[in-house]
Scaffold this motif. Structure first.
Motif, PDB file in Angstrom:
ATOM      1  N   PRO A 135     -35.597 -18.795  46.758  1.00  0.00           N
ATOM      2  CA  PRO A 135     -35.720 -18.968  45.306  1.00  0.00           C
ATOM      3  C   PRO A 135     -36.160 -17.717  44.554  1.00  0.00           C
ATOM      4  CG  PRO A 135     -37.602 -19.933  46.418  1.00  0.00           C
ATOM      5  CD  PRO A 135     -36.647 -19.520  47.495  1.00  0.00           C
ATOM      6  N   GLY A 136     -36.692 -16.726  45.266  1.00  0.00           N
ATOM      7  CA  GLY A 136     -37.082 -15.475  44.615  1.00  0.00           C
ATOM      8  C   GLY A 136     -38.557 -15.300  44.378  1.00  0.00           C
ATOM      9  N   HIS A 137     -39.367 -16.301  44.715  1.00  0.00           N
ATOM     10  CA  HIS A 137     -40.810 -16.204  44.509  1.00  0.00           C
ATOM     11  C   HIS A 137     -41.517 -16.594  45.803  1.00  0.00           C
ATOM     12  CE1 HIS A 137     -40.056 -15.782  40.219  1.00  0.00           C
ATOM     13  NE2 HIS A 137     -39.265 -16.841  40.299  1.00  0.00           N
ATOM     14  N   TRP A 138     -42.288 -15.665  46.362  1.00  0.00           N
ATOM     15  CA  TRP A 138     -43.061 -15.920  47.567  1.00  0.00           C
ATOM     16  C   TRP A 138     -44.479 -15.406  47.339  1.00  0.00           C
ATOM     17  CZ3 TRP A 138     -38.011 -14.183  47.694  1.00  0.00           C
ATOM     18  CH2 TRP A 138     -37.085 -15.006  48.361  1.00  0.00           C
ATOM     19  N   PRO A 139     -45.496 -16.199  47.658  1.00  0.00           N
ATOM     20  CA  PRO A 139     -46.885 -15.776  47.429  1.00  0.00           C
ATOM     21  C   PRO A 139     -47.200 -14.463  48.132  1.00  0.00           C
ATOM     22  CG  PRO A 139     -46.790 -18.107  47.993  1.00  0.00           C
ATOM     23  CD  PRO A 139     -45.412 -17.562  48.218  1.00  0.00           C
ATOM     24  N   GLY A 140     -47.803 -13.532  47.410  1.00  0.00           N
ATOM     25  CA  GLY A 140     -48.242 -12.270  47.989  1.00  0.00           C
ATOM     26  C   GLY A 140     -47.163 -11.224  48.162  1.00  0.00           C
ATOM     27  N   LEU A 141     -45.921 -11.513  47.729  1.00  0.00           N
ATOM     28  CA  LEU A 141     -44.827 -10.563  47.925  1.00  0.00           C
ATOM     29  C   LEU A 141     -44.245 -10.119  46.594  1.00  0.00           C
ATOM     30  CD1 LEU A 141     -42.805 -12.179  50.880  1.00  0.00           C
ATOM     31  CD2 LEU A 141     -44.583 -10.421  50.998  1.00  0.00           C
ATOM     32  N   SER A 142     -43.921  -8.825  46.504  1.00  0.00           N
ATOM     33  CA  SER A 142     -43.091  -8.334  45.412  1.00  0.00           C
ATOM     34  C   SER A 142     -41.642  -8.629  45.758  1.00  0.00           C
ATOM     35  CB  SER A 142     -43.283  -6.834  45.221  1.00  0.00           C
ATOM     36  OG  SER A 142     -44.600  -6.547  44.807  1.00  0.00           O
ATOM     37  N   SER A 143     -40.841  -9.002  44.763  1.00  0.00           N
ATOM     38  CA  SER A 143     -39.473  -9.444  45.022  1.00  0.00           C
ATOM     39  C   SER A 143     -38.507  -8.788  44.040  1.00  0.00           C
ATOM     40  CB  SER A 143     -39.385 -10.970  44.907  1.00  0.00           C
ATOM     41  OG  SER A 143     -38.054 -11.420  45.037  1.00  0.00           O
ATOM     42  N   HIS A 144     -37.381  -8.245  44.573  1.00  0.00           N
ATOM     43  CA  HIS A 144     -36.342  -7.646  43.743  1.00  0.00           C
ATOM     44  C   HIS A 144     -35.027  -8.379  44.005  1.00  0.00           C
ATOM     45  CE1 HIS A 144     -38.689  -4.060  42.525  1.00  0.00           C
ATOM     46  NE2 HIS A 144     -39.237  -4.188  43.719  1.00  0.00           N
ATOM     47  N   PRO A 145     -34.376  -8.963  42.992  1.00  0.00           N
ATOM     48  CA  PRO A 145     -33.087  -9.622  43.217  1.00  0.00           C
ATOM     49  C   PRO A 145     -32.060  -8.646  43.776  1.00  0.00           C
ATOM     50  CG  PRO A 145     -33.967 -10.134  41.034  1.00  0.00           C
ATOM     51  CD  PRO A 145     -34.819  -9.034  41.590  1.00  0.00           C
ATOM     52  N   LEU A 146     -31.338  -9.077  44.799  1.00  0.00           N
ATOM     53  CA  LEU A 146     -30.333  -8.230  45.429  1.00  0.00           C
ATOM     54  C   LEU A 146     -28.927  -8.707  45.095  1.00  0.00           C
ATOM     55  CD1 LEU A 146     -29.657  -5.886  47.341  1.00  0.00           C
ATOM     56  CD2 LEU A 146     -29.839  -7.497  49.253  1.00  0.00           C
ATOM     57  N   MET A 147     -28.640  -9.978  45.318  1.00  0.00           N
ATOM     58  CA  MET A 147     -27.301 -10.510  45.036  1.00  0.00           C
ATOM     59  C   MET A 147     -27.340 -12.028  45.095  1.00  0.00           C
ATOM     60  SD  MET A 147     -25.479  -9.497  48.645  1.00  0.00           S
ATOM     61  CE  MET A 147     -26.224  -9.947  50.225  1.00  0.00           C
ATOM     62  N   ASP A 148     -26.368 -12.648  44.405  1.00  0.00           N
ATOM     63  CA  ASP A 148     -26.268 -14.100  44.432  1.00  0.00           C
ATOM     64  C   ASP A 148     -25.377 -14.533  45.592  1.00  0.00           C
ATOM     65  OD1 ASP A 148     -23.772 -13.355  43.596  1.00  0.00           O
ATOM     66  OD2 ASP A 148     -23.935 -14.196  41.595  1.00  0.00           O
ATOM     67  N   GLU A 149     -25.047 -15.827  45.645  1.00  0.00           N
ATOM     68  CA  GLU A 149     -24.288 -16.350  46.775  1.00  0.00           C
ATOM     69  C   GLU A 149     -23.419 -17.519  46.334  1.00  0.00           C
ATOM     70  OE1 GLU A 149     -22.617 -15.974  49.339  1.00  0.00           O
ATOM     71  OE2 GLU A 149     -24.202 -15.588  50.816  1.00  0.00           O
ATOM     72  N   THR A 150     -22.283 -17.700  46.971  1.00  0.00           N
ATOM     73  CA  THR A 150     -21.428 -18.860  46.783  1.00  0.00           C
ATOM     74  C   THR A 150     -21.016 -19.397  48.150  1.00  0.00           C
ATOM     75  OG1 THR A 150     -19.467 -17.445  46.629  1.00  0.00           O
ATOM     76  CG2 THR A 150     -20.515 -18.095  44.561  1.00  0.00           C
ATOM     77  N   LEU A 151     -20.607 -20.664  48.181  1.00  0.00           N
ATOM     78  CA  LEU A 151     -20.192 -21.303  49.419  1.00  0.00           C
ATOM     79  C   LEU A 151     -18.797 -21.904  49.253  1.00  0.00           C
ATOM     80  CD1 LEU A 151     -23.427 -22.333  48.767  1.00  0.00           C
ATOM     81  CD2 LEU A 151     -23.234 -22.775  51.212  1.00  0.00           C
ATOM     82  N   TYR A 152     -18.008 -21.838  50.325  1.00  0.00           N
ATOM     83  CA  TYR A 152     -16.697 -22.483  50.341  1.00  0.00           C
ATOM     84  C   TYR A 152     -16.269 -22.689  51.797  1.00  0.00           C
ATOM     85  CZ  TYR A 152     -15.302 -17.517  50.632  1.00  0.00           C
ATOM     86  OH  TYR A 152     -15.196 -16.190  50.969  1.00  0.00           O
ATOM     87  N   PRO A 153     -15.328 -23.604  52.038  1.00  0.00           N
ATOM     88  CA  PRO A 153     -14.950 -23.930  53.417  1.00  0.00           C
ATOM     89  C   PRO A 153     -13.950 -22.947  54.004  1.00  0.00           C
ATOM     90  CG  PRO A 153     -13.834 -25.390  51.885  1.00  0.00           C
ATOM     91  CD  PRO A 153     -14.731 -24.517  51.062  1.00  0.00           C
ATOM     92  N   VAL A 154     -14.142 -22.656  55.289  1.00  0.00           N
ATOM     93  CA  VAL A 154     -13.217 -21.802  56.037  1.00  0.00           C
ATOM     94  C   VAL A 154     -13.012 -22.408  57.420  1.00  0.00           C
ATOM     95  CG1 VAL A 154     -13.838 -19.664  54.823  1.00  0.00           C
ATOM     96  CG2 VAL A 154     -15.102 -20.347  56.867  1.00  0.00           C
ATOM     97  N   ALA A 155     -11.961 -21.948  58.080  1.00  0.00           N
ATOM     98  CA  ALA A 155     -11.683 -22.408  59.440  1.00  0.00           C
ATOM     99  C   ALA A 155     -10.785 -21.398  60.120  1.00  0.00           C
ATOM    100  CB  ALA A 155     -11.009 -23.788  59.424  1.00  0.00           C
ATOM    101  N   SER A 156     -10.661 -21.532  61.432  1.00  0.00           N
ATOM    102  CA  SER A 156      -9.748 -20.690  62.197  1.00  0.00           C
ATOM    103  C   SER A 156      -8.308 -21.039  61.845  1.00  0.00           C
ATOM    104  CB  SER A 156      -9.971 -20.901  63.691  1.00  0.00           C
ATOM    105  OG  SER A 156      -8.908 -20.344  64.446  1.00  0.00           O
ATOM    106  N   PRO A 157      -7.425 -20.039  61.722  1.00  0.00           N
ATOM    107  CA  PRO A 157      -6.015 -20.345  61.465  1.00  0.00           C
ATOM    108  C   PRO A 157      -5.389 -21.216  62.559  1.00  0.00           C
ATOM    109  CG  PRO A 157      -6.456 -18.016  61.098  1.00  0.00           C
ATOM    110  CD  PRO A 157      -7.687 -18.595  61.742  1.00  0.00           C
ATOM    111  N   GLY A 158      -5.981 -21.215  63.759  1.00  0.00           N
ATOM    112  CA  GLY A 158      -5.439 -22.002  64.845  1.00  0.00           C
ATOM    113  C   GLY A 158      -5.989 -23.413  64.954  1.00  0.00           C
ATOM    114  N   LEU A 159      -6.849 -23.825  64.016  1.00  0.00           N
ATOM    115  CA  LEU A 159      -7.427 -25.165  64.065  1.00  0.00           C
ATOM    116  C   LEU A 159      -6.339 -26.214  63.852  1.00  0.00           C
ATOM    117  CD1 LEU A 159     -10.012 -26.970  64.110  1.00  0.00           C
ATOM    118  CD2 LEU A 159     -10.059 -26.724  61.615  1.00  0.00           C
TER     119      LEU A 159
END
Length: 297
Positions: free
Chosen positions: A150-174
């Motif tokens: 989430p970007g907030h941890w007690p006792g730590l300085s935090s710098h945003p690096l990058m966001d993320e997305t999710l999507y489905p993948v599979a082997s071409p041979g499935l």
């Protein structure tokens, strides 16, 4: 303006207070009283003619001028600290920066970028720690980490690096992959999951698929295992985009029909708020943020 030696105690007190965003914590670090830290900061503000902190009921926060000075003071004191360590002769070896991160991120995302870091900083050695648990940043622990959260941890300085997305993948041979036409068809495949906070139920909802029954045939602790299972043709996996570069590039995995789901969590660079980064670690953080800005995430 010439920097006089009597500015140094005030700058050191300000730099510590800026890191902690708290005068009492800075006082504890510097073995002073909170009132002494406050006196140093007010003295510095009076000399500069600017306000460095906004004081409010919950504590203090940096002004724009305070942030500018905090960055400069932090860099200068870290460089000075590195020089003093070298003069003491504590280590004759190449400085090593210890980085804790997820194995999956290290292998799939960070590793392909490291040749650029090596070319820019041939004098800095790196050590990677990829335990599943969150590292402790105590004395003798890692210098910094890359965390997914989430970007907030007690006792730590935090710098945003990058966001993320999710999507489905599979082997071409499935088996059955050639017949997929829409997101609902994916529910007919064996599904692979890990212990991430978002999973197949979230993605199917985002894809507008409701009321279908599906089975998570295989489940792994982390993304490394789930991606390798998909490569072996065991099923479809809901994967994080930042980890998929090598797998999509060489054709081991292919994207399946359906939308990208924006992840609730993102990636952040973190390090202990109670101590300054050593020069090598500071150089790695600057390089990583600049590399993402220049080459994309």
């Amino acid at each position: 303006m010439t920097l006089r030696s009597d500015w140094l105690p005030a700058l050191a007190a300000f730099e510590s207070a800026a890191r902690h965003q708290n005068f009492a914590h800075a006082a504890e670090e510097l073995h002073l009283t909170a009132s002494a830290v406050s006196h140093h900061v007010r003295k510095l503000e009076a000399r500069l003619g600017v306000t460095l902190f906004l004081r409010h009921a919950r504590g203090v926060s940096l002004t724009a001028e305070g942030r500018e000075l905090a960055d400069a003071a932090g860099n200068a004191l870290a460089d000075l600290d590195g020089t003093l360590r070298g003069l003491r002769g504590r280590r004759q070896e190449t400085p090593r920066v210890r980085i804790t991160t997820l194995h999956s991120l290290s292998f799939s995302w960070l590793m392909p970028r490291l040749p650029r870091f090596a070319a820019a900083h041939p004098d800095i050695a790196l050590g990677f720690e990829t335990d599943a648990g969150l590292a402790r940043f105590d004395e003798g622990g890692p210098d910094l980490g890359i965390r997914h959260g989430p970007g907030h941890w007690p006792g730590l300085s935090s710098h945003p690096l990058m966001d993320e997305t999710l999507y489905p993948v599979a082997s071409p041979g499935l088996p059955g992959i050639a017949a997929l036409r829409e997101p609902a068809d994916i529910a007919t495949l064996p599904l692979i999951a890990d212990l991430a906070r978002q999973g197949w139920p979230d993605w199917f909802r985002a894809a507008g698929v409701h009321g279908l029954r599906f089975e998570e045939r295989y489940r792994f602790v982390d993304s490394t295992g789930s991606l390798q299972a998909a490569v072996q043709g065991l099923g479809a996996v809901l994967a994080r985009d930042r980890l998929l570069g090598p797998f999509l590039a060489d054709g081991r995995l292919r994207r399946l029909p359906g939308p990208k789901l924006t992840a609730r969590w993102s990636y952040h660079i973190v390090y202990p708020a109670h101590r300054r980064l050593r020069p090598g670690a500071q150089a790695f953080v600057r390089w990583l943020l600049d590399d993402v800005a220049e080459h994309g995430a």
